[in-house]
Design an enzyme around this catalytic site. Structure first.
Site, PDB file in Angstrom:
ATOM      1  N   HIS A  84     -24.076 -14.595   0.204  1.00  0.00           N
ATOM      2  CA  HIS A  84     -23.579 -13.225  -0.080  1.00  0.00           C
ATOM      3  C   HIS A  84     -24.687 -12.158   0.208  1.00  0.00           C
ATOM      4  CE1 HIS A  84     -24.624 -12.436  -4.438  1.00  0.00           C
ATOM      5  NE2 HIS A  84     -24.399 -13.910  -4.538  1.00  0.00           N
ATOM      6  N   ASP A 116     -24.951  -9.014  -1.002  1.00  0.00           N
ATOM      7  CA  ASP A 116     -25.159  -8.180  -2.141  1.00  0.00           C
ATOM      8  C   ASP A 116     -25.787  -8.660  -3.377  1.00  0.00           C
ATOM      9  OD1 ASP A 116     -22.739  -9.701  -2.648  1.00  0.00           O
ATOM     10  OD2 ASP A 116     -22.013  -8.463  -4.157  1.00  0.00           O
ATOM     11  N   ASP A 159     -30.471 -13.938  -6.010  1.00  0.00           N
ATOM     12  CA  ASP A 159     -29.162 -13.986  -5.860  1.00  0.00           C
ATOM     13  C   ASP A 159     -28.377 -13.063  -5.060  1.00  0.00           C
ATOM     14  OD1 ASP A 159     -26.332 -14.693  -6.439  1.00  0.00           O
ATOM     15  OD2 ASP A 159     -26.523 -13.950  -8.573  1.00  0.00           O
ATOM     16  N   GLU A 213     -19.852 -10.097  -3.373  1.00  0.00           N
ATOM     17  CA  GLU A 213     -19.407 -11.405  -4.228  1.00  0.00           C
ATOM     18  C   GLU A 213     -19.626 -11.161  -5.665  1.00  0.00           C
ATOM     19  OE1 GLU A 213     -20.633 -15.083  -6.359  1.00  0.00           O
ATOM     20  OE2 GLU A 213     -21.881 -13.229  -6.120  1.00  0.00           O
ATOM     21  N   GLU A 214     -20.581 -10.278  -5.930  1.00  0.00           N
ATOM     22  CA  GLU A 214     -21.044 -10.029  -7.331  1.00  0.00           C
ATOM     23  C   GLU A 214     -19.806  -9.145  -8.256  1.00  0.00           C
ATOM     24  OE1 GLU A 214     -23.005 -11.796  -8.852  1.00  0.00           O
ATOM     25  OE2 GLU A 214     -24.748 -12.001  -7.337  1.00  0.00           O
ATOM     26  N   ASP A 257     -25.794 -20.148  -2.899  1.00  0.00           N
ATOM     27  CA  ASP A 257     -25.699 -19.301  -3.970  1.00  0.00           C
ATOM     28  C   ASP A 257     -25.704 -19.996  -5.429  1.00  0.00           C
ATOM     29  OD1 ASP A 257     -25.164 -16.974  -5.464  1.00  0.00           O
ATOM     30  OD2 ASP A 257     -23.045 -16.952  -5.023  1.00  0.00           O
ATOM     31  N   HIS A 317     -29.465 -11.898 -12.790  1.00  0.00           N
ATOM     32  CA  HIS A 317     -28.430 -10.695 -13.233  1.00  0.00           C
ATOM     33  C   HIS A 317     -29.311  -9.959 -14.364  1.00  0.00           C
ATOM     34  CE1 HIS A 317     -24.482 -12.341 -11.777  1.00  0.00           C
ATOM     35  NE2 HIS A 317     -25.295 -12.477 -11.067  1.00  0.00           N
TER      36      HIS A 317
END
Length: 480
Positions: A77, A79, A116, A145-146, A169, A456
């Site tokens: 992904h 994003d 990520d 995706e997040e 991922d 994150h």
């Protein structure tokens, strides 16, 4: 541009990662990175499809000797999670990431790095650029995706030929993920009544927690700042009444909240400090090492016109203390794996309402349904609206996966002296694989990646040597 990563091969892979790090690509803001990918494909003369939500699909035809080999789908992904330290000045909508290299690790200055899933984006583009003969390569770059899996759900898969997929991922060298959890979002909304503010509020701040991914880190016993604030407010409310004015905690539903700030109008301000000191001592004996930076302090709040009623203040406290948070159940099939969990990720609001977002995850559909019912019943019990949305499929374990077996054998062949024993694993996190596999009607799939730590969070860092090895591994898997 001037590149800062040196000494790693292939050089172009690391250059591409630096280039995409200059492009803002938070969830919902993927147009710029989609422009970059499409221009890249056009320059290489490759088949390219871009849809209305900015998913991009690129195909490279098979090379000499691979004309009859099955196509391989690479996927990741575009994003990234946009988290920063409170003291960091950074606009994720327009500012490039400030990268730094230290002791073999790549990180960003005070913000998430976006490895990520910038790793997957850079890997796919670098592979498409290769002049090596390879099987037919299909690359799917998805969006959001997040936050919602919007991209994976919206894409038209009729263009895809491959029945073997390598999702990139994942984080953890030598591990091939073969199953992942499904999930959903529960949103509690308190429509607030406000009364005239009687005096200047005081501000309570909870900060310094480690945070982390609400799936892979949920079993670490790291504290959630929103829950800590709920604990503070609940204890204080029993000692001296107060009115909540504002509250803001966490930035992402799928991240363990690191900070929470609220303002209250309280009758006895001395009682607040007394209770906070008791809570500080209690927490000192409870927190894990990761959360040793926890700080709780008071300050003057902003002068305001109105505040919540006691009734609505109590509703917010109820949500922050009564809603399930953390590990709900452990797996009976995979030792040490969380089966079902929930995370109080975000508390936010304005003059009219305050929302509390709970992210749920589970690899057991029936248990997930029970958890969601618990949350909806909680809403009814305290007279608060609860809406369930953002549901996505789990990825069921396939015992006969050929590509999973190939991964283990290939890793051993390439890195016999690594000291790493390759393995397959299930994870308690949401991947796009479940959605993609269901849309394709089946696809032999693994999710793999290099070593990336503390995703994150602003402490996110990428092991550069691990990415170098990951490149060799993926190329070998593609070639078969």
């Amino acid at each position: 541009m001037e590149y800062i990563i040196n000494g790693y091969e292939p050089k172009r892979l690391f250059e591409i990662f630096e280039e995409i790090s200059a492009i803002p690509r938070g969830s919902g803001n993927e147009k710029g990175i989609a422009d970059y990918i499409c221009a890249y494909a056009e320059k290489l003369g490759l088949y390219c499809v871009r849809d209305e939500v900015n998913n991009v699909f690129v195909r490279k035809n098979a090379g000499k000797g691979y004309e009859n080999a099955p196509a391989v789908l690479l996927q990741g992904h575009t994003d990234m999670v946009c988290e920063k330290n409170a003291s960091t000045v950074h606009d994720f909508t327009k500012d490039p990431l400030k990268l730094r290299v230290e002791n073999g690790f790549l990180s960003a200055d005070g913000t998430t790095l976006g490895a990520d899933d910038g790793v997957a984006v850079a890997m796919m583009l670098a592979i498409l650029e290769l002049e090596d003969d390879l099987p037919e390569i299909e690359c799917l770059f998805t969006v959001s995706e997040e936050t919602s899996l919007l991209g994976a759900e919206a894409f038209d898969y009729s263009v895809v030929k491959a029945k073997k997929m390598i999702n990139m991922d994942s984080e953890g060298e030598g591990i091939a993920v073969v199953s992942s959890a499904g999930g959903a979002d529960a949103c509690f909304t308190v429509s607030t009544d406000r009364v005239k503010c009687t005096e200047r509020p005081i501000k309570i701040t909870v900060t310094g927690l480690a945070g982390g991914h609400s799936g892979t880190d949920i079993s670490t016993c790291r504290m959630n700042a929103n829950r800590v604030m709920g604990r503070i407010l609940a204890r204080l409310y029993e000692k001296t009444p107060f009115n909540l004015v504002t509250i803001k905690g966490g930035n992402m539903k799928n991240a363990i909240a690191r900070e929470c700030v609220c303002e209250i109008v309280v009758l006895d301000k001395n009682e607040v400090e007394n209770e906070l000191e008791i809570i500080r001592k209690e927490l000192a004996g409870e927190i894990c090492t990761d959360d040793s930076g926890l700080k709780i302090y008071l300050d003057k709040g902003k002068i305001c016109e109105n505040m919540l009623t006691y009734k609505d203040t109590s509703k917010i406290i109820n949500l922050l203390t009564l809603a399930p948070n953390g590990v709900y159940a452990m797996s009976s099939d995979f030792e040490g794996l969380v089966r079902t969990s929930c995370n109080c990720g975000v508390v936010e609001g304005d003059e009219n309402e305050i929302k509390v977002w709970i992210k749920t995850r589970s690899s057991c559909n029936s248990e997930h349904e029970v958890l969601l019912r618990v949350l909806t019943r909680l809403g009814k019990a305290i007279d608060v609206s609860c809406e369930i949305g953002g549901m996505y499929e789990s990825w069921d374990f396939c015992k006969d996966s050929e590509i999973a077996t190939q991964f283990v054998e290939t890793f051993k062949e390439l890195f016999p002296d690594s000291g790493i024993e390759p393995k397959t694993a299930a994870i308690h996190a949401g991947l796009e694989c479940g959605t993609i596999i269901s849309r394709l009607g089946g696809c032999d799939t693994i999710a793999i990646g290099p070593n990336v730590y503390d995703i994150h969070s602003p402490d996110e860092r990428l092991d550069l040597a691990s990415l170098e090895r990951f490149w060799k591994l993926v190329l070998k898997l593609i070639k078969g």
